[in-house]
Design an enzyme around this catalytic site. Structure first.
Site, short mmCIF file in Angstrom:
data_model
loop_
_atom_site.label_atom_id
_atom_site.label_comp_id
_atom_site.label_asym_id
_atom_site.label_seq_id
_atom_site.Cartn_x
_atom_site.Cartn_y
_atom_site.Cartn_z
N ASP A 188 19.02 29.14 24.73
CA ASP A 188 18.03 28.37 25.49
C ASP A 188 17.60 27.14 24.69
O ASP A 188 17.88 27.01 23.49
CB ASP A 188 16.82 29.24 25.83
N HIS A 245 24.20 26.53 27.27
CA HIS A 245 22.95 27.11 27.77
C HIS A 245 23.13 28.54 28.26
O HIS A 245 22.16 29.27 28.48
CB HIS A 245 22.38 26.24 28.89
#
Length: 403
Positions: free
Chosen positions: A379, A375
């Site tokens: 995203d 992450h």
């Protein structure tokens, strides 16, 4: 002049390896290309060969020692030459133990075998004089300490306990068990996987697609003499190699505060071998045909299981695929192979219901994939779009082949 043989750097993320066994001993004559010792990493087992002719002047560590890359393992020179950097392991002690305060046992740098011997003998490893590479305390240093009369670590005093009345307790049955030490490869895998989870913000998404088309294509391949060896896993590798080009953040390395995006797809494939896991790389997979990917995967798997995989085949992967579908796994969370930004888990095919336009229900073969991504680099939405694109390309596989 003596030449040091160093522990080689085998992969971009490897920081250490275990010297599992020696193929030579001190005093042996060796030729260039002859095997000197075997090492184990979290990925495979390799033999390190001599780069020169000569005589083994010194062996600088013990079998089972884990060393950092570039640490000296042995010295090779000419017959009659003496390597002055080696402490003689069998030399008689000529001086009493140093009166200097011992090093903190927690901070003393000691090999696994040295720590094991020290613990068994009840001595402070920090009292030993290190003769290993880069100040490493090795097994012979602990043995020398014991031979010189090294004192046992004094037990901590216990507080006096009040006398209590003895109450008979019913004995519980003994549970049989076996304590088995981790293999060198297992220890390194454990360390690497723990570091991956500790240092990356990992998240997993799962999705599925209708496998009717790739199952039909696989059936056609079985009747073709050239393509009969192509598997569903090979088709997934092909689809991933084509899809990654559209998602550069997934085909990337996360390097601190930098994201290194690659123009080519160097696809790493997780392969199960006895005692561990190997992740060789299909370089430039985006340029190779389905048959080329299938054939190369089989060669890499064979070399991995036979222990003949060239070390360079483990380096440079930009994305990894791990396939547990053949074992009946319906969904799992693969762990990223750092510094890569993502890894795709391949699950099995299950029969699922779905509603048709006319309202009736039909069953279809659903093929599930699980994507773990970092992450820090990607995203949730773009990662999900990548996973959807892979599923769409596999659902329309013959169309993908025609591009």
């Amino acid at each position: 002049m003596a030449r040091l043989v160093l522990l080689p750097q085998l992969g971009i993320s490897d920081e250490s390896a275990v010297v599992s066994s020696f193929r030579v001993k001190k005093g042996d004559t060796v030729r260039s290309g002859a095997p000197l010792f075997a090492i184990e990493t979290g990925k495979s087992v390799f033999e390190v060969a001599s780069e020169t002719d000569g005589v083994v002047l010194a062996i600088l560590c013990d079998e089972g020692d884990e060393l950092p890359v570039k640490a000296p393992v042995m010295a090779i020179g000419q017959a009659g030459e003496v390597y002055e950097g080696e402490a003689e392991p069998n030399a008689e002690a000529s001086a009493p133990l140093s009166a200097d305060p011992p090093r903190d046992a927690e901070r003393a740098l000691a090999s696994p075998r040295a720590r094991t011997l020290a613990n068994k003998a009840g001595v402070d490893a920090g009292r030993a004089s290190a003769t290993g590479p880069e100040g490493l305390i090795i097994e012979r240093d602990i043995q020398k300490l014991l031979n010189e009369g090294g004192s046992r670590a004094a037990p901590a005093p216990k507080a006096a306990e009040p006398i209590k009345e003895t109450v008979p307790i019913e004995s519980t049955p003994t549970i049989d068990y076996i304590d088995a030490p981790m293999s060198a490869m297992r220890r390194i895998i454990a360390k690497n996987m723990s570091a991956s989870l500790a240092n990356a913000a990992q998240l997993t998404h799962s999705s599925s697609f209708d496998a009717a088309e790739i199952l039909a294509y696989r059936a056609r391949c079985k009747n073709d003499d050239i393509m009969k060896g192509v598997t569903l896993g090979d088709m997934v590798l092909f689809a991933v190699s084509r899809t990654l080009a559209q998602f550069p953040d997934m085909n990337a390395h996360v390097m601190g505060e930098t994201i290194r995006r690659f123009s080519g797809v160097h696809l790493a494939v997780a392969i199960d071998i006895p005692g561990g896991l190997v992740v060789p790389v299909i370089r430039d997979a985006h340029r190779k045909s389905l048959l080329e990917i299938s054939n190369e995967t089989k060669v890499l798997a064979k070399q991995s299981r036979e222990g003949t995989l060239p070390p360079e085949k483990l380096d440079g992967g930009t994305f990894t695929v791990s396939n547990l579908g053949s074992l009946g796994v319906e969904r799992f969370t693969p762990i990223i192979n750092p510094p890569q930004a993502g890894i795709l888990g391949v699950n099995n095919i299950t029969l699922r219901p779905r509603r048709k336009p006319d309202g009736t229900v039909e069953f279809y073969d659903a093929f599930s994939l699980s994507l773990t991504y970092d992450h820090r680099a990607v995203d949730g939405a773009p990662a999900s779009r990548f996973l959807k694109a892979v599923c769409d390309n596999l659902a329309a596989f013959t169309l993908l082949l025609g591009r």
